[in-house]
Design a protein around this motif. Sequence first.
Motif: not given
Length: 282
Positions: A160, A163, A167, A193, A253
Amino acid sequence: MSAVLISTNELREVLADKRVRLLDVRWALGDPDGPQHYLEGHIPGAVFVDLETELAAPPSPARGRHPLPDPTQLEKCARSWGVRNGDPVIVYDATGGMAAARAWWLLRWAGIADVRILDGGLPAWIGAGGDIATGAEPDPELGDVELNPGQMPVIDADAAAKWSGVLLDARAGERYRGEVEPVDPQAGHIPGAISAPTADNLDANGRFHALDALRDRFAAFGSGPVAVYCGSGVTAAHQVAALAAVGIEAALYPGSWSQWSNDPKRPVATGPESGSIRVPAR
């Protein structure tokens, strides 16, 4: 959407098939009374599934609030629900699929191909005049399902952190921005994110939006490989289901923010996408 969702009318038709396993997954953050809600009224033939104890391993700061369950234990639970090899499985709740999607994702991850979410859940069933049973159902005959975990993509915290695709943070916007944090030790989000609240997958009646609307929604977040997290890996599964409905594969995740925010080495961002990032001291 037939591979992910099932309507109330379709459910009426398939319930004549005695192989169909119907799972009641009523759970919501701050509401521990799912078993009581089930006893007060459920779709006839449904088996209650406890998200906290059957769809998750015990919580810990290192793994998050709802870690993936041990596959052997999950198989034991699935057999106790009466699931046999090749059985179609339908899951529902009373919150727009927010909890039921966890069962959908886990069983798909574990190798059961035919799992669908009842669109609109119990309220839609009642609204369509469906029968309701009260009290406990007879224990189902023990199933023989054999699970084969690893059939849905999963990422961990390290993946994560780096990434390179899209995300998505499936929590409410105020939690993403760090304005409030009712459960976890830090407020904010994983740097990079994008805020994509799961609740926006649903219309005012608690049903998934039409395919075209979902496609437009997810297209607006950009292109590339997609991964999703939330608070503890539960509502993120709803996002994965919505993405799957429009043909987009997304990784989950599972540790999500409850794991990330408990690790002092992880940076935390606040505000909108271009907000500030708090980098931990080395």
